[in-house]
Structures are given as structure tokens and as C-alpha cells.
Design a protein around this motif. Structure first.
Motif, PDB file in Angstrom:
ATOM      1  N   ALA A  35       3.024   6.328   6.163  1.00  0.00           N
ATOM      2  CA  ALA A  35       3.141   7.774   5.934  1.00  0.00           C
ATOM      3  C   ALA A  35       4.529   8.151   5.451  1.00  0.00           C
ATOM      4  CB  ALA A  35       2.794   8.530   7.218  1.00  0.00           C
ATOM      5  N   ARG A  36       5.545   7.708   6.181  1.00  0.00           N
ATOM      6  CA  ARG A  36       6.913   8.070   5.814  1.00  0.00           C
ATOM      7  C   ARG A  36       7.294   7.472   4.460  1.00  0.00           C
ATOM      8  NH1 ARG A  36      11.139  10.187   8.425  1.00  0.00           N
ATOM      9  NH2 ARG A  36      10.007  10.166  10.392  1.00  0.00           N
ATOM     10  N   GLN A  37       6.947   6.207   4.239  1.00  0.00           N
ATOM     11  CA  GLN A  37       7.329   5.550   2.987  1.00  0.00           C
ATOM     12  C   GLN A  37       6.603   6.142   1.788  1.00  0.00           C
ATOM     13  OE1 GLN A  37       6.554   1.409   3.823  1.00  0.00           O
ATOM     14  NE2 GLN A  37       8.247   1.235   5.261  1.00  0.00           N
ATOM     15  N   ALA A  38       5.394   6.675   2.015  1.00  0.00           N
ATOM     16  CA  ALA A  38       4.633   7.261   0.911  1.00  0.00           C
ATOM     17  C   ALA A  38       4.862   8.761   0.777  1.00  0.00           C
ATOM     18  CB  ALA A  38       3.139   6.986   1.105  1.00  0.00           C
ATOM     19  N   GLY A  39       5.676   9.348   1.683  1.00  0.00           N
ATOM     20  CA  GLY A  39       6.049  10.747   1.542  1.00  0.00           C
ATOM     21  C   GLY A  39       5.132  11.741   2.192  1.00  0.00           C
ATOM     22  N   TYR A  40       4.311  11.305   3.158  1.00  0.00           N
ATOM     23  CA  TYR A  40       3.424  12.248   3.839  1.00  0.00           C
ATOM     24  C   TYR A  40       4.143  12.880   5.025  1.00  0.00           C
ATOM     25  CZ  TYR A  40      -0.342  10.805   0.868  1.00  0.00           C
ATOM     26  OH  TYR A  40      -1.115  10.573  -0.244  1.00  0.00           O
ATOM     27  N   PHE A  45      -5.801  -3.408  21.205  1.00  0.00           N
ATOM     28  CA  PHE A  45      -5.208  -2.495  20.233  1.00  0.00           C
ATOM     29  C   PHE A  45      -5.730  -1.075  20.425  1.00  0.00           C
ATOM     30  CE2 PHE A  45      -5.904  -6.649  18.078  1.00  0.00           C
ATOM     31  CZ  PHE A  45      -4.593  -7.070  18.109  1.00  0.00           C
ATOM     32  N   ASP A  46      -5.046  -0.130  19.779  1.00  0.00           N
ATOM     33  CA  ASP A  46      -5.553   1.234  19.761  1.00  0.00           C
ATOM     34  C   ASP A  46      -6.684   1.328  18.736  1.00  0.00           C
ATOM     35  OD1 ASP A  46      -4.397   1.350  17.242  1.00  0.00           O
ATOM     36  OD2 ASP A  46      -2.740   2.638  17.840  1.00  0.00           O
ATOM     37  N   SER A  47      -7.062   2.526  18.361  1.00  0.00           N
ATOM     38  CA  SER A  47      -8.198   2.693  17.453  1.00  0.00           C
ATOM     39  C   SER A  47      -7.890   2.280  16.020  1.00  0.00           C
ATOM     40  CB  SER A  47      -8.657   4.154  17.463  1.00  0.00           C
ATOM     41  OG  SER A  47      -7.609   4.999  17.005  1.00  0.00           O
ATOM     42  N   GLY A  48      -6.616   2.260  15.647  1.00  0.00           N
ATOM     43  CA  GLY A  48      -6.257   1.932  14.275  1.00  0.00           C
ATOM     44  C   GLY A  48      -6.548   3.046  13.288  1.00  0.00           C
ATOM     45  N   LEU A  49      -6.790   4.256  13.787  1.00  0.00           N
ATOM     46  CA  LEU A  49      -7.121   5.390  12.924  1.00  0.00           C
ATOM     47  C   LEU A  49      -5.883   6.240  12.662  1.00  0.00           C
ATOM     48  CD1 LEU A  49     -10.450   6.547  14.628  1.00  0.00           C
ATOM     49  CD2 LEU A  49     -10.199   5.039  12.642  1.00  0.00           C
ATOM     50  N   LEU A  50      -5.643   6.567  11.401  1.00  0.00           N
ATOM     51  CA  LEU A  50      -4.544   7.447  11.018  1.00  0.00           C
ATOM     52  C   LEU A  50      -5.034   8.422   9.955  1.00  0.00           C
ATOM     53  CD1 LEU A  50      -1.410   5.102  10.574  1.00  0.00           C
ATOM     54  CD2 LEU A  50      -1.876   6.663  12.473  1.00  0.00           C
ATOM     55  N   ILE A  51      -4.621   9.667  10.056  1.00  0.00           N
ATOM     56  CA  ILE A  51      -4.833  10.654   9.001  1.00  0.00           C
ATOM     57  C   ILE A  51      -3.460  11.114   8.528  1.00  0.00           C
ATOM     58  CG2 ILE A  51      -5.738  12.929   8.408  1.00  0.00           C
ATOM     59  CD1 ILE A  51      -7.970  12.522  10.380  1.00  0.00           C
ATOM     60  N   LEU A  52      -3.179  10.937   7.251  1.00  0.00           N
ATOM     61  CA  LEU A  52      -1.927  11.360   6.630  1.00  0.00           C
ATOM     62  C   LEU A  52      -2.215  12.581   5.770  1.00  0.00           C
ATOM     63  CD1 LEU A  52      -0.829   7.857   5.220  1.00  0.00           C
ATOM     64  CD2 LEU A  52      -0.950   8.604   7.607  1.00  0.00           C
ATOM     65  N   ILE A  61       0.846  -1.205   0.000  1.00  0.00           N
ATOM     66  CA  ILE A  61       0.000   0.000   0.000  1.00  0.00           C
ATOM     67  C   ILE A  61       0.876   1.248   0.000  1.00  0.00           C
ATOM     68  CG2 ILE A  61      -1.621   1.340   1.402  1.00  0.00           C
ATOM     69  CD1 ILE A  61      -2.801  -1.410   2.292  1.00  0.00           C
ATOM     70  N   ALA A  62       1.914   1.244   0.827  1.00  0.00           N
ATOM     71  CA  ALA A  62       2.831   2.383   0.864  1.00  0.00           C
ATOM     72  C   ALA A  62       3.508   2.582  -0.484  1.00  0.00           C
ATOM     73  CB  ALA A  62       3.866   2.171   1.962  1.00  0.00           C
ATOM     74  N   ASP A  63       3.925   1.481  -1.122  1.00  0.00           N
ATOM     75  CA  ASP A  63       4.575   1.576  -2.426  1.00  0.00           C
ATOM     76  C   ASP A  63       3.633   2.166  -3.470  1.00  0.00           C
ATOM     77  OD1 ASP A  63       6.888   0.501  -1.402  1.00  0.00           O
ATOM     78  OD2 ASP A  63       6.494  -1.538  -2.106  1.00  0.00           O
ATOM     79  N   ARG A  64       2.375   1.768  -3.423  1.00  0.00           N
ATOM     80  CA  ARG A  64       1.430   2.274  -4.420  1.00  0.00           C
ATOM     81  C   ARG A  64       1.168   3.760  -4.203  1.00  0.00           C
ATOM     82  NH1 ARG A  64      -3.707  -1.373  -5.632  1.00  0.00           N
ATOM     83  NH2 ARG A  64      -1.943  -2.797  -5.932  1.00  0.00           N
ATOM     84  N   LEU A  65       1.049   4.180  -2.956  1.00  0.00           N
ATOM     85  CA  LEU A  65       0.876   5.605  -2.684  1.00  0.00           C
ATOM     86  C   LEU A  65       2.099   6.397  -3.116  1.00  0.00           C
ATOM     87  CD1 LEU A  65      -0.837   5.470   0.832  1.00  0.00           C
ATOM     88  CD2 LEU A  65      -1.855   6.368  -1.272  1.00  0.00           C
TER      89      LEU A  65
END
Length: 340
Positions: free
Chosen positions: A97-102, A140-147, A66-70
Motif C-alpha cells: 500500500a505505502r509503496q504503491a501510494g495508497y 496466519f491471519d486472513s491475508g485480506l487487505l483492501i487498499l 507488484i508494488a512497483d507495477r501498481l
């Protein structure tokens, strides 16, 4: 001994050790092509199913893909400006985020919030099942991320209290993440809301019990958003609502729309105007039929959203699917209402 109880102990230990980083700087983004000039904004929502073993297999490699595609979308100048993820539970998912450049990242609630001991009532609480994860603490935590490519100015989080869940969904600290993003050329930030509500069949409890939890969460979601976001502010809601075509869930969602009256389903608008990438039409229709993953928009007092189009860069049907959900993207134009 139950594997869920073991996971609960391990998860609690890790949660107590892990530092919280609500806004995480990542790699510097490449320049956005035309974003400042046109006022266009692209938003992607995606439940990436980044669950650890033994809950799921092969999810680390899927998160990396997924990171590669982004990153490839970024290299082509087609990356979404804001990405809203659900089920991003693992370290590999948090590296997207880091791998996709956000450059900017907001993370959802890490724990359940203090609240009533029996938020859905005493009878509901007494019927909790330990073998379905309802009596142990969240693993687990919420699993929510905003990039975001644009600065995240501040965040707000609300974790649903213990007991406001059903079945195996209780293993995650479900809740709401709100991020205020400073978009270039705009004096007023935009509010982005990310959430993941209680599922139904995958809870492995009675459907009526899962429906009751989801309906409670829908009402609290609306309340949390109304308290946190000025009703005159433009806002975008995205996430996995798990509404589906279940009448009781549809009724609860209609009674408590997350952004209030006047919000619009942007994917529905894109389909209605035939502004969907031709290769994504079947997937977009399937997303609407499943009626779970959504991107809703609410205009502000001085700013409105015009839906320009949609595409589905992360398909769920056929080979090459990276999750059990599709990830879709909508492009919105920000229009100054005072000048039109």
C-alpha cells in the motif's frame, strides 16, 4: 516434528505480539485524473500468494514487484482506485500500500472468530488430521487487505470459526473483510467485500471434505454480508472464491450468492460487450474459465454500476507472472438512478 506444528507455534507467538491496525494511513496519493468528473471507479482483485518461507520461495521479491507495477500505473494515471488482495500474509505484502501510494488500508480478521466447536458437525470434526494442519491453531491471519485512494470510513470483519476449514487452509484465519469507502461526489459510501474461500486440491485432504468446508463458508459469507450491509446500499464483492467448475461448489455459490440476487459478474459483462483490453482478452477468458477470482457488483437504491471495461495488468500465463493467480481490473461508472 511437523513443520506445520512449528509454524503454528511461531505464528501464534507472532500474532500475540503484533498490534492490529484496521485502517493504516499510507503515502499521500497523487491526484486522480478525471475520477471526480466522470464518476468512474476502477477496482482490482488479486491473490498475490504472499506466503512466507518455507511454504513458498521468492515471494518477497514478487510482492515488491507488484508494488512497483501498481506505482507505475499510478504514475501513468491508470492505478485502480480500490485494490482487494488475498494471501497478503507477509510484511512485504503489507508494505504494498505505502509503496504503491495508497493512503487508506483495511486489514482482514487476524484470528478465527468464536463459534460452535464443530461448525460442520461432529463427524467432520472427528476426522480432522493433525498432519494437514487441521488440529493446530491457525498460523496466519486472513491475508485480506483492501487498499484505497478514497477514505475508508469504517470496517467490519468476520473470521470463520475454528473447524470451519479443510486441510492446509486451516493454517490461515479465513474470513471476510468489509470496508465502507467514501467516493468523491457521493453522499452514500460504497461497501467493498473481500474474501478468500477454502481451496480444493491444495488442501491435501479428500475433495469432498474440502468441498464441504467451502460450501459452509459460502453460506456464512452470504449471512455475514446480509447482516452487515444494508440491501439498499451499492456493494462490490471481490476475492478468490475457489468455486471453479466443481458442480457442488457451483451449486453452493448459486444458492448463496454473496451479494444476494441481482448481483452481476463485471468481468463477464466486459467480455460480453467486448470491452476488454485487447492484450488482456486471453487472460480474461482464462479467468472466467477458472471461475475462481471474481468482481461482482450490486446496484443500490439510488446508484447503479455500469461496467465500462476490464484489463488484466497482472497476468498468470507466460513469463513474468508474479502469482499463481491473475490480477484483473474492472472500471465501473457510477450512475445516479434517480436522474435517469
Amino acid at each position: 516434528m511437523s513443520v506445520w506444528r512449528v509454524l503454528g507455534w511461531v505464528g501464534l507467538a507472532l500474532a500475540s505480539m503484533a498490534p492490529q491496525f484496521p485502517i493504516i494511513p499510507g503515502a499521500a496519493p497523487t491526484p486522480l485524473r478525471g475520477a471526480n468528473q466522470t464518476g468512474d471507479l476502477s477496482v482490482l482483485t488479486y491473490n498475490i500468494k504472499a506466503q512466507p518461507w518455507p511454504l513458498a520461495m521468492g515471494r518477497a521479491s514478487a510482492a515488491a514487484a507488484i508494488a512497483d507495477r501498481l506505482a507505475a500505473m499510478r504514475a501513468a494515471g491508470r492505478q485502480p482506485h480500490v485494490v482487494m488482495l488475498q494471501e497478503a500474509f507477509t510484511d512485504q505484502a503489507r508494505r504494498i500500500a505505502r509503496q504503491a501510494g495508497y493512503r487508506y488500508v483495511a486489514r482482514g480478521p487476524a484470528h478465527v472468530s468464536p463459534g460452535p466447536r464443530a461448525p460442520l458437525g461432529g463427524a467432520y470434526a472427528r476426522a480432522r488430521r493433525w498432519d494437514r494442519g487441521e488440529r493446530s491453531a491457525a498460523v496466519f491471519d486472513s491475508g485480506l487487505l483492501i487498499l484505497s485512494d478514497y477514505p475508508i470510513l469504517r470496517t467490519s470483519r468476520f473470521g470463520f470459526p475454528a473447524g470451519a476449514c479443510a486441510g492446509f487452509d486451516c493454517l490461515a484465519s479465513k474470513g471476510v473483510l468489509i470496508a465502507w469507502v467514501g467516493v468523491p461526489g457521493r453522499d452514500q459510501p460504497l461497501a467493498f467485500v473481500d474474501t478468500h474461500l477454502n481451496s480444493r486440491h491444495s488442501t491435501h485432504v479428500a475433495p469432498g471434505r474440502a468441498d464441504a468446508a467451502q460450501a459452509w463458508q459460502v453460506a456464512q459469507l452470504r449471512k455475514a454480508i446480509a447482516q452487515a450491509i444494508d440491501p439498499r446500499m451499492p456493494a462490490i464483492f471481490a476475492g478468490d472464491t475457489n468455486v471453479g467448475l466443481v458442480p457442488v461448489r457451483m451449486a453452493a455459490f448459486a444458492k448463496h450468492p454473496p451479494l444476494g440476487d441481482g448481483s452481476r459478474d463485471t468481468l463477464a459483462e466486459a467480455l460480453a460487450t467486448l470491452h476488454v483490453d485487447r492484450g488482456s482478452l486471453a487472460e480474461a477468458d482464462a479467468i472466467m474459465t477458472r471461475h475462481k477470482d471474481m468482481i461482482l457488483a450490486r446496484d443500490g437504491q439510488t446508484l447503479r454500476f455500469d461496467t465500462l471495461g476490464a484489463t488484466v495488468p497482472f497476468a498468470v500465463d507466460g513469463r513474468g507472472a508474479l502469482s499463481d493467480h491473475a490480477g484483473f481490473l474492472v472500471t465501473l461508472r457510477l450512475v445516479d438512478r434517480t436522474s435517469t
